[in-house]
Design an enzyme around this catalytic site. Structure first.
Site, PDB file in Angstrom:
ATOM      1  N   SER A 157      72.985  23.584   2.725  1.00  0.00           N
ATOM      2  CA  SER A 157      73.078  22.191   3.191  1.00  0.00           C
ATOM      3  C   SER A 157      72.622  21.163   2.163  1.00  0.00           C
ATOM      4  O   SER A 157      72.839  19.967   2.367  1.00  0.00           O
ATOM      5  CB  SER A 157      72.256  22.004   4.465  1.00  0.00           C
ATOM      6  OG  SER A 157      72.950  22.539   5.552  1.00  0.00           O
ATOM      7  N   TYR A 197      84.347  24.045   2.923  1.00  0.00           N
ATOM      8  CA  TYR A 197      82.953  23.615   3.128  1.00  0.00           C
ATOM      9  C   TYR A 197      81.992  24.785   2.877  1.00  0.00           C
ATOM     10  O   TYR A 197      80.932  24.611   2.259  1.00  0.00           O
ATOM     11  CB  TYR A 197      82.811  23.064   4.552  1.00  0.00           C
ATOM     12  CG  TYR A 197      81.393  23.059   5.076  1.00  0.00           C
ATOM     13  CD1 TYR A 197      80.483  22.093   4.664  1.00  0.00           C
ATOM     14  CD2 TYR A 197      80.964  24.050   5.966  1.00  0.00           C
ATOM     15  CE1 TYR A 197      79.173  22.109   5.134  1.00  0.00           C
ATOM     16  CE2 TYR A 197      79.658  24.066   6.443  1.00  0.00           C
ATOM     17  CZ  TYR A 197      78.772  23.102   6.020  1.00  0.00           C
ATOM     18  OH  TYR A 197      77.482  23.123   6.476  1.00  0.00           O
ATOM     19  N   TYR A 208      67.022  16.587   9.558  1.00  0.00           N
ATOM     20  CA  TYR A 208      67.518  16.870  10.912  1.00  0.00           C
ATOM     21  C   TYR A 208      66.635  16.258  11.990  1.00  0.00           C
ATOM     22  O   TYR A 208      66.226  15.107  11.895  1.00  0.00           O
ATOM     23  CB  TYR A 208      67.654  18.383  11.122  1.00  0.00           C
ATOM     24  CG  TYR A 208      68.447  19.080  10.065  1.00  0.00           C
ATOM     25  CD1 TYR A 208      69.722  18.627   9.733  1.00  0.00           C
ATOM     26  CD2 TYR A 208      67.951  20.177   9.395  1.00  0.00           C
ATOM     27  CE1 TYR A 208      70.472  19.273   8.767  1.00  0.00           C
ATOM     28  CE2 TYR A 208      68.691  20.831   8.430  1.00  0.00           C
ATOM     29  CZ  TYR A 208      69.945  20.362   8.117  1.00  0.00           C
ATOM     30  OH  TYR A 208      70.664  20.991   7.159  1.00  0.00           O
ATOM     31  N   VAL A 258      69.637  26.337   4.279  1.00  0.00           N
ATOM     32  CA  VAL A 258      69.175  27.550   4.967  1.00  0.00           C
ATOM     33  C   VAL A 258      68.880  28.720   4.033  1.00  0.00           C
ATOM     34  O   VAL A 258      68.323  29.721   4.461  1.00  0.00           O
ATOM     35  CB  VAL A 258      70.141  28.041   6.076  1.00  0.00           C
ATOM     36  CG1 VAL A 258      69.995  27.206   7.326  1.00  0.00           C
ATOM     37  CG2 VAL A 258      71.558  28.100   5.602  1.00  0.00           C
ATOM     38  N   LYS A 303      75.190  18.873   0.981  1.00  0.00           N
ATOM     39  CA  LYS A 303      75.738  17.786   1.815  1.00  0.00           C
ATOM     40  C   LYS A 303      75.568  16.394   1.211  1.00  0.00           C
ATOM     41  O   LYS A 303      76.528  15.627   1.162  1.00  0.00           O
ATOM     42  CB  LYS A 303      75.145  17.859   3.222  1.00  0.00           C
ATOM     43  CG  LYS A 303      75.617  19.102   4.003  1.00  0.00           C
ATOM     44  CD  LYS A 303      74.809  19.283   5.289  1.00  0.00           C
ATOM     45  CE  LYS A 303      75.280  20.500   6.082  1.00  0.00           C
ATOM     46  NZ  LYS A 303      74.400  20.757   7.251  1.00  0.00           N
TER      47      LYS A 303
HETATM   48  N1  GLN Z   1      76.370  26.777   5.354  1.00  0.00           N
HETATM   49  C1  GLN Z   1      75.374  26.507   6.346  1.00  0.00           C
HETATM   50  C2  GLN Z   1      76.019  26.201   7.676  1.00  0.00           C
HETATM   51  O1  GLN Z   1      76.995  25.533   7.713  1.00  0.00           O
HETATM   52  C3  GLN Z   1      74.531  25.367   5.891  1.00  0.00           C
HETATM   53  C4  GLN Z   1      73.476  24.988   6.928  1.00  0.00           C
HETATM   54  C5  GLN Z   1      72.159  24.594   6.293  1.00  0.00           C
HETATM   55  O2  GLN Z   1      71.868  24.882   5.140  1.00  0.00           O
HETATM   56  N2  GLN Z   1      71.317  23.994   7.083  1.00  0.00           N
HETATM   57  O3  GLN Z   1      75.569  26.640   8.716  1.00  0.00           O
END
Ligand code: GLN
Length: 410
Positions: A64, A191, A243, A261, A67
């Site tokens: 993430s 993605y 978040y 994550v 992003k």
């Molecule tokens: N690739 C992960 C997902 O889409 C990224 C989520 C994250 O790092 N919080 O669930």
């Protein structure tokens, strides 16, 4: 002498090593199997110096943390208006993998949650663009931000794609609302590749330091994005990067940040530093547990907080009577505060006095500092004062007084 900064970072990591709470991300098999004890931190200053500690050589998938940087790419590709029409900028107050759409428009609340990031990915390059060209595009941008060539970890990507029902469900919902214009499978695959780009903590600190400078990679010197894009990305990170813990984070730690994550985190303080950390065990929000602690320590020990006042002024303004002139001298970085003070001193200059502005001890002018200073000189000139400028370091380029004329240089 050896810089004490890496020693300090070592000490922070050592203090946290015994904290084995939390767990690796279980919903992506490759991440569940990661070595949970890895621990690393890097800080890159806006002048391009990097300080590191711990497992600096360990590579992990960006997840993430991609992003905010993909959001920057979408802003550059499609413009702010188009991006805002598809993805909002409000904190969702919900977990990263909730749908979290706005009532009415059905826009995802922000680009830091999965719904917003999947939509953001679909905006890359242009409508209907091939998946490969979107992935190439972010890979190229991330590489320029990091200052080295990055690559996708296809195993991590395949591992996540095999279990991607939730993101596919989100993408299909977005498609039914007309928010997603392209094929949901194709977009989720692109993605997920974007999330599988491999980085180390040094790459992360470089990437975020590039936001901190307002878009210039501090080592290569390349302008990778405009200051406006960097500002938008940092602001959205501050609002929604952590978040459902975004408010607690912004007040307690105060470093706009984004977690992934795989256990990575980036943080940024404008005009100061970019920070990258790694520790794969996650807390209940899906944020790296020890990574968050590293940031909390930096905030506490080093005064790294967006809203920390009392850091001292970065500028100074003085007035003195010279032999044949009133000398106004400025120092440091001249931004609004110093320029306002300078304008007040200019307003007090006695009639007919020759005014000399001495900027020999100025490091730099911000855009507004420069404009205010030149406006003051222009008004003095209009009132009939002779205006001189002492600028041996050329920190005030093109000191045009608005009518094409320049002050006398001394
Ligand atoms: N690739 C992960 C997902 O889409 C990224 C989520 C994250 O790092 N919080 O669930």
């Amino acid at each position: 002498m050896k810089s004490p900064i890496p020693d300090y970072l070592d000490e922070v990591l050592e203090d946290l090593r015994s904290d084995t709470g939390g767990a690796t991300a279980q919903y992506i098999p490759e991440l569940a199997a990661a070595d949970p004890d890895r621990l690393a931190a890097a800080i890159t200053t806006t002048s391009g110096a990097t300080y590191t500690a711990g497992d600096v050589g360990t590579e992990f998938s960006i997840q993430s943390i991609s992003k905010p940087f993909a959001y920057a790419a979408a802003l550059m590709d499609r413009g702010l208006e188009k991006v805002l029409s598809s993805v909002g900028v409000e904190p969702s107050g919900e977990a990263f993998n909730e749908l979290s759409l706005e009532g009415g428009t059905h826009r995802p609340k922000n680009p830091m949650i999965n719904a917003g990031a999947i939509t953001t990915h679909s905006l890359l390059v242009g409508r209907g663009a091939a998946q490969a060209s979107r992935v190439e595009h972010v890979l190229d941008l991330f590489s320029r931000l990091a200052g080295r060539t990055l690559r996708v970890d296809e195993e991590v990507c395949a591992s996540e794609l095999a279990e991607a029902d939730r993101n596919l469900a989100i993408a299909h919902m977005l498609r039914t609302y007309g928010v997603l214009e392209d094929d949901p499978h194709d977009v989720v695959e692109g993605y997920t590749r974007q999330c599988s780009i491999l980085v180390g903590v040094r790459d992360l600190s470089m990437m975020s330091a590039t936001l901190a400078t307002g878009g210039v990679q501090p080592v290569t010197g390349e302008r990778v994005m405009t200051p406006e894009v960097a500002r938008q990305v940092m602001a959205v990170m501050a609002a929604a990067g952590m978040y459902d813990a975004a408010g607690d984070w912004l007040t307690r730690v105060g470093i706009p940040a984004k977690s992934g994550v795989a256990g990575g985190m980036v943080g940024v303080l404008p005009d100061q530093v970019g920070i990258g950390t790694l520790s794969p065990r996650l807390d209940e929000h899906g944020n790296s547990r020890r990574g968050s602690e590293i940031f909390a320590r930096l905030s506490r020990d080093m005064g790294m907080h967006l809203f920390a006042p009392g850091q001292g002024r970065l500028d100074a303004v003085t007035a003195r009577e010279g032999e044949h002139s009133t000398v106004l001298a400025t120092q440091g970085t001249v931004q609004f505060t110093a320029a306002a003070e300078l304008l007040d001193l200019m307003a007090e200059v006695v009639q007919d006095a020759v005014v000399e502005l001495d900027v020999s001890a100025v490091h730099s002018f911000t855009d507004v500092g420069r404009r205010m200073t030149l406006e003051g000189l222009r008004r003095l000139r209009l009132e009939g004062h002779a205006v001189r400028l002492h600028d041996p370091g050329s920190v005030l380029p093109q000191p045009d007084l608005g009518d094409g004329s320049l002050p006398d240089l001394v």
